[in-house]
Scaffold this active site. Structure first.
Site, PDB file in Angstrom:
ATOM      1  N   THR A 165       1.063  -1.521   0.433  1.00 16.46           N
ATOM      2  CA  THR A 165       0.060   0.163  -0.029  1.00 16.46           C
ATOM      3  C   THR A 165       0.740   1.232   0.109  1.00 16.46           C
ATOM      4  O   THR A 165       1.290   1.563  -1.059  1.00 16.46           O
ATOM      5  CB  THR A 165      -0.808  -0.246   1.232  1.00 16.46           C
ATOM      6  OG1 THR A 165      -0.788  -0.239   2.225  1.00 16.46           O
ATOM      7  CG2 THR A 165      -2.001  -0.800   1.473  1.00 16.46           C
ATOM      8  N   LYS A 217       4.798  -6.346   3.958  1.00 15.05           N
ATOM      9  CA  LYS A 217       4.070  -5.141   3.725  1.00 15.05           C
ATOM     10  C   LYS A 217       3.823  -4.178   4.719  1.00 15.05           C
ATOM     11  O   LYS A 217       3.770  -4.900   5.815  1.00 15.05           O
ATOM     12  CB  LYS A 217       2.982  -4.923   2.875  1.00 15.05           C
ATOM     13  CG  LYS A 217       1.265  -5.738   3.149  1.00 15.05           C
ATOM     14  CD  LYS A 217       0.152  -4.962   3.207  1.00 15.05           C
ATOM     15  CE  LYS A 217       0.134  -3.311   3.118  1.00 15.05           C
ATOM     16  NZ  LYS A 217      -0.155  -2.718   3.796  1.00 15.05           N
ATOM     17  N   THR A 267      -1.549  -1.889   6.659  1.00 12.81           N
ATOM     18  CA  THR A 267      -1.870  -2.817   7.902  1.00 12.81           C
ATOM     19  C   THR A 267      -0.853  -3.316   7.806  1.00 12.81           C
ATOM     20  O   THR A 267       0.428  -3.602   6.548  1.00 12.81           O
ATOM     21  CB  THR A 267      -2.594  -4.003   7.836  1.00 12.81           C
ATOM     22  OG1 THR A 267      -4.501  -3.505   7.969  1.00 12.81           O
ATOM     23  CG2 THR A 267      -2.730  -5.322   7.555  1.00 12.81           C
ATOM     24  N   GLU A 309       7.084   4.577   7.514  1.00 11.85           N
ATOM     25  CA  GLU A 309       6.867   6.055   6.994  1.00 11.85           C
ATOM     26  C   GLU A 309       7.929   7.164   7.348  1.00 11.85           C
ATOM     27  O   GLU A 309       7.703   6.953   8.986  1.00 11.85           O
ATOM     28  CB  GLU A 309       5.161   6.345   7.374  1.00 11.85           C
ATOM     29  CG  GLU A 309       4.505   5.822   6.307  1.00 11.85           C
ATOM     30  CD  GLU A 309       2.418   5.718   6.945  1.00 11.85           C
ATOM     31  OE1 GLU A 309       1.758   5.569   6.120  1.00 11.85           O
ATOM     32  OE2 GLU A 309       2.451   6.244   8.170  1.00 11.85           O
ATOM     33  N   ASN A 334       0.568  11.302   7.242  1.00 15.32           N
ATOM     34  CA  ASN A 334      -0.261  11.082   8.049  1.00 15.32           C
ATOM     35  C   ASN A 334      -1.003  11.983   8.002  1.00 15.32           C
ATOM     36  O   ASN A 334      -2.350  12.061   8.526  1.00 15.32           O
ATOM     37  CB  ASN A 334       0.129  10.400   9.351  1.00 15.32           C
ATOM     38  CG  ASN A 334       0.536   8.387   9.433  1.00 15.32           C
ATOM     39  OD1 ASN A 334       0.081   8.346   8.140  1.00 15.32           O
ATOM     40  ND2 ASN A 334       2.052   8.537   8.813  1.00 15.32           N
ATOM     41  N   THR A 351      -8.104  13.621  -0.698  1.00 11.62           N
ATOM     42  CA  THR A 351      -8.388  14.619  -1.892  1.00 11.62           C
ATOM     43  C   THR A 351      -9.300  13.172  -2.520  1.00 11.62           C
ATOM     44  O   THR A 351      -8.970  11.810  -2.644  1.00 11.62           O
ATOM     45  CB  THR A 351      -6.775  15.067  -2.445  1.00 11.62           C
ATOM     46  OG1 THR A 351      -5.587  13.643  -2.736  1.00 11.62           O
ATOM     47  CG2 THR A 351      -6.977  15.818  -1.724  1.00 11.62           C
TER      48      THR A 351
END
Lengths: 511, 511
Positions: free
Chosen positions: A193, A222, A233, A342, A506, A511
């Site tokens: 993702t 992932k 996740t 991230e 985050n 959008t």
């Protein structure tokens, strides 16, 4: 007892402005700096097939494969560990049911979609997850009363799966099944993702009783990250062609998970979908080889096997060897998730050593690894050891939280772990193998060489070492502990720093 | 049962690039947008005097007052709540000792320094804290075997206090004692570290048994924030001229603290120095007025009085009135800390309602308020309710954490709170008093009006409302609960968002 100097050999290349997608990166497109984490070939376990297809779970995804199927040619032993979040997603419910009803055996594989988590979707969500499992079974022309396929989903929370698109894509993924490196890599990409690169590892190993047989283990994972408007996740799929007794596999996976996937943290948030599944089909095992098993004693440790050191002295040499292979493999796979955290600019190992309980060490390590203040300091290359200390001092289970007392049904208070500030030491361990930097020694602050601290903190891999029982025990301890052989227990947690980029990723308005 | 619509009237002006200092802002210099939080006058409790002086605790501070003294003209009842962090700073140890040895009575006041936390400073640190207490006592020419003065310190951790500078400055603060608004404001400024404005409140009240007497309560606080290379701290000093029995004050302060200062969070880090002290000297009480007391039953609730609703039905009307005054006052003071949270652009109220236990509600509220993902979403004005739900689902004490089991000495596991996802609802409550926005109703996601969500999230004050026991209980519950009168218990936690600015402030390399 000198601190163990662990050299972290892999260097994580800085990538402040990371490119994050809503779904898997386009085929073979990831930042060049991440190439070192993406294998160009691999040796994969026998009897496993992997296929992907495009469903378009997210309407905006018109080209990228977002369905992955990983199956064993013959139904096999499988086990999985799941999120403990009380809002468990539909696929978690379904997969649990499949495993329980089939007693962790006769499992065909797993069907995975990215782009939608099928979480908080009510009873229709449960139907959808069940449909995914069933439709995969159908591909094998072998529909039994109890489903054989696990289900994983990752992506947007609170939205329904576009189930028709998915059921149409499942036979296509089946038609695309294959066993090459390209098949595996495509699947590792399809489940991504917000990940910036696909995470795939494979390796081979042997077992001592028949060293002429080469086994393989391969897995993909992932990362934990968030993208509008969803919660991503942690998913993991691991396959091996070793032969393992189903209930032994269950115990081994739980044990290996505790010190690996359960020892990483990006932001302390436990997702609704986290699942790591392990499949063992025995396809490489010579026919007469018995399945790896555990002595009966170990089964009695359930359901809290995670908290206890498996009594490995009772295990066969083959089982012991496999425990080591599985744990190391899962650790390496889990670390890839942290590498791709991230906004991460640092890869941080928090190592805590104690003479007492593993759980005490792990609680302390996790508290440090979760502290926003520690993580921003590391991002800022600030040797702010006061924040590390502070995080030790408020670790859950160690600090007596007045607002969070815990009682038993009978009203007895819980026992807290004992940590003595006067026996606590903190070090930075440089990743280049050079000498450690002492920050706190038995509760007394060191005069820190700031230039040296800066040097260490400039490195992208960093280790924080905490020793909770440094030096002799206090006099009032009447036991002759000095004469006892001291055991040293260690817990490791891996995390990343907290950067501006994390907030950007985050905080992005949907959008 | 409709959710309680609470209008948050105060609007927090945006100040993305906040000016943060290493010590208190220069006299009367704070961002214009913060003027509304800084009073220009006040009514202060009788018999209390306040003074400040310059010690230069930080070498870089050559002009600003960094010592504050708050004293009662007559020794009085006092109590305090302290950090539970196991690495408690020296002033925390000293203040605890003073209170315990004097049985919460005969206390003169408190001496405070900013610029250095005197934390993790070993035995010399303890000596320094004790010296600060003693030197203040000396100013009153009344040195007794047991010290009469509490001590608070805030600033850099792991560094020694420049004790000679401080002992020289203490008599100067004493010489500067006074009771005007300017004295109080100067003290509120002197204790600041990374705060952008001084936090001071005063108000008057009466008690029902003698409404002709006007009492006053005043207090100052400073915020939780971090600056190089230290950890800042939450400090609070509250003075009132009501007459309270010492042990009753102790219980009342603990109770009021639970729902106020213990219900705010900026970044989830519990400092080593946090202290909130309350002094009650009775100077405004008519001579014949008895001290406010608690019925004996309440004392038996110690030491876990925080977890229990004080059995207020047994209290006198005067005590009841004072409980209300003290709690409201402490709540307002605590909220000022959140208003000034590092990098904060939003003031967020997390309100959780349940039919069951207060602690369940508070655990859920705190888990939401601590989630980095929730906080970045609010910063990004993203109606990402999945993250709120996720944080409910992993709340400590609610999620069964496999790595953090808690046991009693006898090995019994703890009881976890029960939260039913199918009875959980989540709303955004707009701060302008307009209609709530439903996000999740009894476990089913609502089709969220994104335009409306954006409207609400543009406001600087925001409330998240969670109802844990929404709708009828499940059928299998055999108790006739439908017919019972349902009690509604509520916990509130106040927090701010997590912004780029927070990372900048806390990631700043020490220079």
């Amino acid at each position: 007892m000198a601190p163990r100097l662990t050299s972290l050999k892999r260097v994580f290349s800085s990538a402040f402005q990371q490119v994050r997608h809503n779904s898997a990166p386009a085929d073979r497109k990831w930042p060049e700096a991440k190439n070192k984490y993406v294998p160009t070939s691999g040796t994969y376990p026998k009897g496993f097939l992997v296929g992907t297809s495009h469903a378009g779970v997210k309407a905006s995804n018109t080209t990228k494969d977002d369905i992955a199927m990983v199956v064993s040619e013959e139904p096999c032993a499988a086990s999985a560990v799941f999120t403990k979040n009380i809002f468990q997603a539909a696929p978690v419910h379904t997969s649990k049911q499949v495993l329980t009803k089939r007693h962790y055996d006769g499992i065909r594989g797993v069907i995975i979609n990215s782009g939608c988590a099928n979480a908080v979707t009510g009873s229709l969500g449960l139907e959808h997850a069940s449909t995914m499992s069933r439709e995969t079974d159908k591909c094998f022309g072998d529909v039994q009363p109890e489903s054989q396929t696990l289900v994983m989903s990752t992506g947007v929370i609170g939205q329904r799966l576009p189930i028709d698109k998915i059921t149409a894509a499942i036979p296509k993924a089946h038609a695309a099944l294959g066993a090459t490196h390209d098949h595996w890599l495509a699947a590792a990409q399809a489940i991504c993702t917000t990940d910036t690169f696909p995470k795939l590892i494979s390796r081979t190993f042997t077992l001592p009783s028949h060293p002429e047989t080469t086994y393989a283990i391969a897995g993909m994972t992932k990362g934990a990250g968030m993208i509008h408007p969803n919660m991503a996740t942690l998913l993991g799929v691991i396959c091996t062609d070793v032969k393992v007794a189903p209930l032994a596999l269950k115990a081994l996976v739980r044990r290996a998970n505790s010190g690996t996937f359960n020892s990483i943290t990006i932001d302390g948030d436990t997702s609704t979908n986290d699942t790591v599944a392990v499949f063992a089909n025995g396809a490489a095992a010579p026919e007469e080889t018995p399945a790896l098993a555990l002595p009966a004693i170990n089964f009695s440790l359930e359901p809290s096997v995670e908290h206890q050191i498996l009594r490995i002295r009772d295990c066969s040499p083959d089982t012991l060897a496999f425990i080591k292979v599985l744990t190391t493999f899962m650790e390496d796979l889990a670390k890839l998730v942290v590498r791709d955290g991230e906004g991460a600019t640092k890869f941080v190992t928090v190592r805590v050593q104690t003479d007492n309980k593993y759980l005490t060490a792990k609680r302390v390590a996790m508290s440090i690894a979760c502290s926003s203040l520690v993580k921003t300091a590391l991002y800022g290359k600030d040797a702010n050891w006061g924040r590390i200390l502070c995080a030790i001092g408020y670790a859950p289970g160690i600090m007596h939280s007045v607002d969070f007392p815990m009682f038993t049904r009978a009203g007895d208070p819980v026992v807290y772990d004992q940590v003595d500030p006067k026996r606590t030491s903190v070090f930075f361990i440089p990743s280049d193998g050079s000498a450690e930097l002492k920050l706190l020694v038995r509760g007394e602050p060191e005069a820190v060489d700031e230039a040296r601290a800066k040097e260490i903190l400039e490195m992208e891999d960093l280790e924080i070492l905490v020793r909770l029982d440094d030096g002799p025990v206090a006099k009032q301890d009447d036991k002759p502990r000095q004469n006892r052989k001291r055991k040293m227990i260690e817990a490791c947690v891996w995390t990343c720093d907290l950067s501006h980029e994390y907030v950007t990723i985050n905080g992005d308005y949907r959008t």
